[in-house]
Enzyme design. Structure first.
Site, short mmCIF file in Angstrom:
data_model
loop_
_atom_site.label_atom_id
_atom_site.label_comp_id
_atom_site.label_asym_id
_atom_site.label_seq_id
_atom_site.Cartn_x
_atom_site.Cartn_y
_atom_site.Cartn_z
CB ALA A 93 63.04 -41.50 106.42
CG LEU A 94 64.42 -35.72 108.40
CD1 LEU A 94 64.31 -34.50 109.32
CD2 LEU A 94 64.32 -35.30 106.94
CG HIS A 110 67.02 -35.21 104.70
ND1 HIS A 110 66.96 -36.55 105.00
CD2 HIS A 110 66.29 -35.07 103.56
CE1 HIS A 110 66.22 -37.19 104.10
NE2 HIS A 110 65.81 -36.32 103.22
CD GLN A 128 57.58 -36.98 95.64
OE1 GLN A 128 57.22 -35.85 95.95
NE2 GLN A 128 58.85 -37.35 95.72
CD GLU A 154 74.91 -29.86 93.09
OE1 GLU A 154 75.85 -30.69 93.17
OE2 GLU A 154 75.07 -28.67 92.76
CG MET A 168 74.30 -40.05 103.62
SD MET A 168 74.34 -39.07 105.11
CE MET A 168 75.91 -39.59 105.75
NE ARG A 173 62.39 -44.83 97.41
CZ ARG A 173 61.93 -43.64 97.00
NH1 ARG A 173 62.79 -42.65 96.79
NH2 ARG A 173 60.65 -43.45 96.79
#
Ligand code: AMP
Length: 289
Positions: A41-42, A46, A70, A157, A193, A196
């Site tokens: 879902a780039l 990304h 996860q 980050e 960004m 979700r």
């Protein structure tokens, strides 16, 4: 660029469907390889990692794997956006050399009995509000590192605790890979960004930038001498007033060891961290003090 390497000169992105295909590809490049793990879902965040990867290596390998370990039992594993054809086109257009697309069966051959747990720094923030999440991240990233044998790996980050956890187990386990953190890529209105963000309704999307604005206000207040506890309580209340359903955490922590800071303006590198729920989305962000 590695001038001796035919693979790099070939513009078509290589699709690597299995751990063996990944390992063989990396071995065949005979060049410095960067790995950029993702769940697909780039978005442009990304792509900023792919571009940073290009600065550090000759060959850029992205991976897309929605990692079941996860996600908690009540989380959005099933609903997580999967946009594989768009993702492939975006990576190819951005000059990514190869895309690793393992299956769940290949990543977790049954019976699977191994865990990777990083202590202490996983007991707070998302590690606390999403039990087991950081263990799942540590496991899948360890596997990706071992499968690929990449020289460097890049992480955002935005997921700062994840970056800390990865740096820790790489150091503890002597994994021969360099881990590079990349600053958070934001929308024009400041919203970090995230895959979700697609969960947000139009109205929620208008509210969402309040998260970053609030972090900026916290940083400004602390720098002007405001007390940490009061400022964090104020910020948390402000988010809920603006329409966030709840705030999982809003805290200031030491950037190195994620220890909670409660006194005045810290003299060590520190960050304010937040996770808050808005409609179906749980948004996270952080900002250096
Ligand atoms: P994900 O697909 O959400 O698991 O993210 C894959 C990688 O992209 C992780 O290293 C994230 O930290 C990173 N990433 C996600 N969003 C951003 C962003 N807005 N800016 C920079 N890196 C990001």
């Amino acid at each position: 660029m590695c001038r001796n390497c035919e693979i790099i000169l070939d513009k078509t992105m290589h699709l690597l469907p299995s751990p063996t295909a990944l390992r063989d590809y990396v071995a065949s490049t005979n060049a410095k390889v960067a790995l950029v793990p993702t769940m697909g879902a780039l978005h442009a965040g990304h792509i900023s990692l792919m571009n940073a990867a290009r600065q550090h290596a000759d060959v850029v390998v992205a991976s897309i794997f929605v990692n079941p370990t996860q996600f908690g039992p009540t989380e959005d594993f099933g609903a997580y956006p999967r946009t594989i054809e768009d993702d492939k086109a975006l990576l190819e257009a951005n000059g990514v050399d190869a895309l690793y697309l393992p299956t769940v069966e290949a990543m977790y051959p049954q019976p699977f009995r191994t865990q990777i747990r990083v202590n202490d720094i996983t007991n707070c923030l998302c590690g606390k509000s999403r039990p087991g999440h950081m263990d799942g991240v540590a496991l899948v990233v360890t596997k990706l590192f071992l499968q690929s044998g990449a020289d460097v790996a890049l992480f955002g980050e935005k997921d700062f605790q994840q970056l800390c956890v990865i740096r820790q187990f790489v150091r503890d386990l002597d994994i021969p890979i360099e881990v590079i953190g990349v600053p958070t890529h934001r929308e024009a209105d400041g919203l970090a960004m995230s895959s979700r963000n697609r969960y947000l309704s139009e109205n929620e999307r208008h509210i969402a930038p309040t998260l970053y604005e609030t972090l900026q206000q916290v940083v400004a207040k602390i720098r002007q001498g405001a007390k940490i506890a009061e400022t964090c309580a104020w910020a948390s209340a402000q988010l809920q007033e603006k329409g966030f359903a709840s705030v999982d955490y809003l805290e200031i922590r030491d950037e190195k060891n994620l220890v909670l800071l409660e006194e005045g303006l810290p003299h060590i590198p520190a960050r304010v961290f937040v996770a808050a729920r808005l409609g179906r989305a749980r948004l996270i962000d952080n900002l250096a003090l």
